[in-house]
Design a protein around this motif. Structure first.
Motif, mmCIF file in Angstrom:
data_model
loop_
_atom_site.group_PDB
_atom_site.id
_atom_site.type_symbol
_atom_site.label_atom_id
_atom_site.label_comp_id
_atom_site.label_asym_id
_atom_site.label_seq_id
_atom_site.Cartn_x
_atom_site.Cartn_y
_atom_site.Cartn_z
ATOM 1 N N UNK A 254 -72.629 11.265 -72.773
ATOM 2 C CA UNK A 254 -71.309 11.111 -72.163
ATOM 3 C C UNK A 254 -70.540 9.962 -72.815
ATOM 4 N N UNK A 255 -71.218 8.832 -72.998
ATOM 5 C CA UNK A 255 -70.566 7.685 -73.629
ATOM 6 C C UNK A 255 -70.351 7.926 -75.119
ATOM 7 N N UNK A 256 -71.294 8.613 -75.758
ATOM 8 C CA UNK A 256 -71.113 8.935 -77.169
ATOM 9 C C UNK A 256 -69.926 9.866 -77.376
ATOM 10 N N UNK A 257 -69.705 10.744 -76.409
ATOM 11 C CA UNK A 257 -68.570 11.658 -76.504
ATOM 12 C C UNK A 257 -67.249 10.887 -76.520
ATOM 13 N N UNK A 258 -67.133 9.914 -75.628
ATOM 14 C CA UNK A 258 -65.904 9.124 -75.605
ATOM 15 C C UNK A 258 -65.802 8.214 -76.823
ATOM 16 N N UNK A 259 -66.955 7.733 -77.303
ATOM 17 C CA UNK A 259 -66.927 6.977 -78.549
ATOM 18 C C UNK A 259 -66.485 7.835 -79.717
ATOM 19 N N UNK A 260 -66.953 9.093 -79.727
ATOM 20 C CA UNK A 260 -66.523 10.016 -80.769
ATOM 21 C C UNK A 260 -65.031 10.305 -80.697
ATOM 22 N N UNK A 261 -64.511 10.448 -79.470
ATOM 23 C CA UNK A 261 -63.068 10.664 -79.315
ATOM 24 C C UNK A 261 -62.270 9.483 -79.857
ATOM 25 N N UNK A 262 -62.800 8.284 -79.635
ATOM 26 C CA UNK A 262 -62.113 7.097 -80.164
ATOM 27 C C UNK A 262 -62.029 7.149 -81.685
ATOM 28 N N UNK A 263 -63.157 7.481 -82.334
ATOM 29 C CA UNK A 263 -63.159 7.504 -83.797
ATOM 30 C C UNK A 263 -62.321 8.654 -84.341
ATOM 31 N N UNK A 264 -62.281 9.761 -83.621
ATOM 32 C CA UNK A 264 -61.413 10.863 -84.040
ATOM 33 C C UNK A 264 -59.953 10.408 -84.029
ATOM 34 N N UNK B 169 -73.949 19.981 -89.368
ATOM 35 C CA UNK B 169 -74.063 18.663 -88.741
ATOM 36 C C UNK B 169 -72.668 18.072 -88.551
ATOM 37 N N UNK B 170 -72.467 17.404 -87.427
ATOM 38 C CA UNK B 170 -71.115 16.948 -87.085
ATOM 39 C C UNK B 170 -70.536 15.992 -88.122
ATOM 40 N N UNK B 171 -71.389 15.252 -88.819
ATOM 41 C CA UNK B 171 -70.874 14.282 -89.778
ATOM 42 C C UNK B 171 -70.228 14.971 -90.980
ATOM 43 N N UNK B 172 -70.592 16.240 -91.225
ATOM 44 C CA UNK B 172 -69.963 16.981 -92.316
ATOM 45 C C UNK B 172 -68.535 17.410 -91.983
ATOM 46 N N UNK B 173 -68.159 17.312 -90.716
ATOM 47 C CA UNK B 173 -66.797 17.657 -90.298
ATOM 48 C C UNK B 173 -66.020 16.424 -89.833
ATOM 49 N N UNK B 174 -66.681 15.293 -89.873
ATOM 50 C CA UNK B 174 -66.100 14.057 -89.351
ATOM 51 C C UNK B 174 -64.824 13.674 -90.094
ATOM 52 N N UNK B 175 -64.839 13.837 -91.417
ATOM 53 C CA UNK B 175 -63.709 13.375 -92.229
ATOM 54 C C UNK B 175 -62.501 14.297 -92.165
#
Length: 316
Positions: free
Chosen positions: A30-40, A117-123
């Motif tokens: 749950x917290x990682x999801x919001x952290x991911x939203x921040x970085x997006x 893997x999600x990191x391949x779509x991160x950029x």
């Protein structure tokens, strides 16, 4: 073949659900999801800001060409980000070695599983807004799509390059020199010459990708396929070396008691337990060395380079 892939995928999901920390991990997710939203959001913001900044400051080049010149730096950052976020495939293949399944099929599954893997779509969060601002005017929406497709293929090349380096580093720490020397040479070729051959190559490659030239796409796909098969060979050899090892049961193991920590009393006892936990086997020791190496590299960067001088400190 496809049924085997589906079955292995199911095993992976069940392994995560059977973990006793699964329920607690939901809160972490749950917290990682919001952290991911921040970085997006942060990457989208950077993509927009850098696009407008390059359009205003660069005169003799297009903004996307200027970014493509330093694209190896983005790939280098992507490579470093994978160490804490992506684990090598050999950690999950051991349980299947005794089953009547072809070893190569399991290896292929684990290597192919790294593609989504999600990191391949991160950029994409950075390059899509950047391309919409800088590429659309010249090449239209098709140029934006082709540009991001090309960037994604380069990220996949980086994915298999990381897996190869990580496998070798886990086997012997000395292999850390391979990516270190590679990226050091890459940085020197980018910044030292007045006319950087690496910068020119990536600038031309970016133009070819935007224009949809098959030569560029075939070349990048060829790199992906080549690294895939190299990883397959390396994983096979590592598995063979692990399974063929025979340990002498009469060998006397010497375990350090860390008696010098006794002077610290109860705190020393906790420190001794922590050291034994960190150094209990090879994989833990390799992880500890890798983290220490990254800390040293980061410390050297902020100590002996102007990376954190000026406005960069406040922005990042």
């Amino acid at each position: 073949m496809w049924s085997l892939f589906k079955e292995l995928r199911l095993h992976n999901k069940l392994a995560a659900q059977r973990n006793p920390m699964f329920e607690k991990n939901k809160f972490a997710k749950f917290f990682l999801f919001f952290g991911g939203l921040f970085w997006v959001g942060y990457l989208i913001f950077l993509g927009v800001i850098i696009a407008f900044a390059l359009k205003k400051s660069i005169i003799n080049l297009e903004a996307y060409q200027a970014l493509n010149t330093i694209l190896p730096l983005v790939l280098s950052l992507d490579f470093l980000m994978r160490f804490p976020l992506q684990k090598p495939p050999t950690q999950e293949i051991t349980p299947y070695l005794l089953l009547p399944i072809k070893k190569k099929q399991v290896i292929d599954f684990l290597l192919l599983r790294s593609l989504p893997h999600f990191i391949n779509f991160f950029w994409f969060c950075f390059f899509i807004p950047f391309a919409l601002i800088t590429v659309t005017y010249t090449y239209g929406l098709s140029g934006v799509i082709l540009y991001n497709l090309g960037i994604w293929l380069l990220i996949l090349v980086n994915n298999y390059w990381y897996i190869l380096c990580r496998l070798l580093i886990n086997e012997k720490t000395i292999w850390v020199l391979l990516p270190t020397l590679f990226y050091l040479a890459l940085g020197l070729l980018i910044f030292l010459p007045d006319q950087s051959p690496i910068g020119y190559f990536f600038r031309a490659l970016g133009d070819y990708l935007i224009e949809g030239r098959l030569v560029a796409y075939i070349g990048v796909l060829g790199c992906i396929v080549a690294l895939f098969f190299i990883n397959r060979v390396v994983v096979s050899k590592l598995i063979y070396s692990e399974t063929s090892k025979s340990q002498d049961s009469t060998k006397v193991l010497t375990i350090s008691s860390y008696s010098y920590l006794e002077r610290f009393g109860e705190i020393g006892e906790f420190m001794r337990l922590e050291l034994k936990l960190l150094l209990r086997n090879k994989r833990c020791r390799v992880s500890l060395r890798s983290i220490a190496f990254l800390v040293v590299i980061f410390s050297l960067l902020i100590s002996f380079t102007p990376a954190y001088d000026g406005k960069f400190t406040s922005n990042f």
